[in-house]
Motif scaffolding. Sequence first.
Motif, PDB file in Angstrom:
ATOM      1  N   ASN A   1       0.822  -1.206   0.000  1.00 49.84           N
ATOM      2  CA  ASN A   1       0.000   0.000   0.000  1.00 49.84           C
ATOM      3  C   ASN A   1       0.860   1.262   0.000  1.00 49.84           C
ATOM      4  N   SER A  59       1.210   3.806  -3.163  1.00 44.62           N
ATOM      5  CA  SER A  59       0.803   5.200  -2.965  1.00 44.62           C
ATOM      6  C   SER A  59       1.925   6.156  -3.360  1.00 44.62           C
ATOM      7  N   ARG A 104       2.071   6.201  -7.230  1.00 46.33           N
ATOM      8  CA  ARG A 104       0.799   6.287  -7.941  1.00 46.33           C
ATOM      9  C   ARG A 104       0.800   7.310  -9.083  1.00 46.33           C
ATOM     10  N   ALA A 152      -4.982   2.672  -2.326  1.00 50.50           N
ATOM     11  CA  ALA A 152      -3.599   3.153  -2.324  1.00 50.50           C
ATOM     12  C   ALA A 152      -3.258   3.951  -3.574  1.00 50.50           C
ATOM     13  N   SER A 153      -3.836   3.578  -4.714  1.00 49.05           N
ATOM     14  CA  SER A 153      -3.532   4.282  -5.961  1.00 49.05           C
ATOM     15  C   SER A 153      -4.220   5.639  -6.059  1.00 49.05           C
ATOM     16  N   LYS A 154      -5.072   5.959  -5.084  1.00 50.04           N
ATOM     17  CA  LYS A 154      -5.833   7.213  -5.134  1.00 50.04           C
ATOM     18  C   LYS A 154      -5.615   8.101  -3.908  1.00 50.04           C
ATOM     19  N   ASN A 155      -4.825   7.635  -2.923  1.00 47.42           N
ATOM     20  CA  ASN A 155      -4.678   8.377  -1.682  1.00 47.42           C
ATOM     21  C   ASN A 155      -3.214   8.537  -1.305  1.00 47.42           C
ATOM     22  N   ASN A 156      -2.971   9.419  -0.314  1.00 47.66           N
ATOM     23  CA  ASN A 156      -1.600   9.697   0.102  1.00 47.66           C
ATOM     24  C   ASN A 156      -1.019   8.546   0.918  1.00 47.66           C
ATOM     25  N   VAL A 157       0.261   8.677   1.244  1.00 44.55           N
ATOM     26  CA  VAL A 157       0.989   7.588   1.888  1.00 44.55           C
ATOM     27  C   VAL A 157       0.448   7.282   3.286  1.00 44.55           C
ATOM     28  N   ASP A 197      -2.553   7.871   4.636  1.00 39.45           N
ATOM     29  CA  ASP A 197      -3.872   7.232   4.584  1.00 39.45           C
ATOM     30  C   ASP A 197      -3.768   5.793   4.069  1.00 39.45           C
ATOM     31  N   SER A 198      -2.897   5.572   3.097  1.00 35.98           N
ATOM     32  CA  SER A 198      -2.711   4.214   2.565  1.00 35.98           C
ATOM     33  C   SER A 198      -2.094   3.292   3.611  1.00 35.98           C
ATOM     34  N   ASP A 213      -4.884   2.502   6.028  1.00 36.36           N
ATOM     35  CA  ASP A 213      -5.822   1.572   5.389  1.00 36.36           C
ATOM     36  C   ASP A 213      -5.250   0.156   5.402  1.00 36.36           C
TER      37      ASP A 213
END
Length: 239
Positions: free
Chosen positions: A55, A59, A62, A121-126, A128-129, A132
């Motif tokens: 993740n 990220s 991305r 992960a491909s749509k959010n910052n490190v 948050d990933s 998650d």
Amino acid sequence: MEKISKKKLILNGLFVENPLFVMLLGTCPSLATTTSIESALGMGILFLLVLICSNVLISLCRKIIPDDIRIPSFIVIIATFVTIVKLLTEAFLPELYSTLGVFISLIVVNCIVLGRAEAFASKNNVVDSLLDGIGMGLGFTMALLIIAFFRELIGTGGFTIGKVFTFIPEMEWLPLKDYAISFFVMPGGAFLVLGIILAIMAAYKNSKEAFKKSVLKAEKEKAKLQAQAQNSPDNGGNK
């Protein structure tokens, strides 16, 4: 995209979108590696490490990964971390490696890991990933441990530690050994335990929704009666 709080990111994977109990993902390794608490915990830890690392790296990359090779790139990243985890497990925890067998390698194609890479992960910052990955990994591990708890307790009559994690002394606690049902440590027992857990969760969810509907209906009836009372002749409703 709506901003999600840090706390909710972790709790989401544990309860709201639990990978196994809610989304029904990763059932194959879940049923195969939950014959004991130790094997379930080992699988959960390895899965958690791979999910967090993949993740975070996905990220970070991305914005530089082209869309047309996005999925193959994710798979390569995940496979790299799975290989690292597999080699480390084989070197330092050979009993865990032999117990989990091919299911360590199959983390590469686990739909939870690839799904979180694509959906989050491909749509959010490190940060948050990372959170998650922690939430989803802990949620999956918790689900494995719950299934393993009932399978080992009913299937063997108790619990044994130290067979897989050999760095701790081996100990057995088998108070129900004479009443053990070995079926529960077999594949059929895994399906049965998972089915019972899902049925209990569904029954709880349905009863909760029914209660909410009954409360809402009672509130509507109360409001209707209050409106009728206000409009009655005794209250000066007719002029």
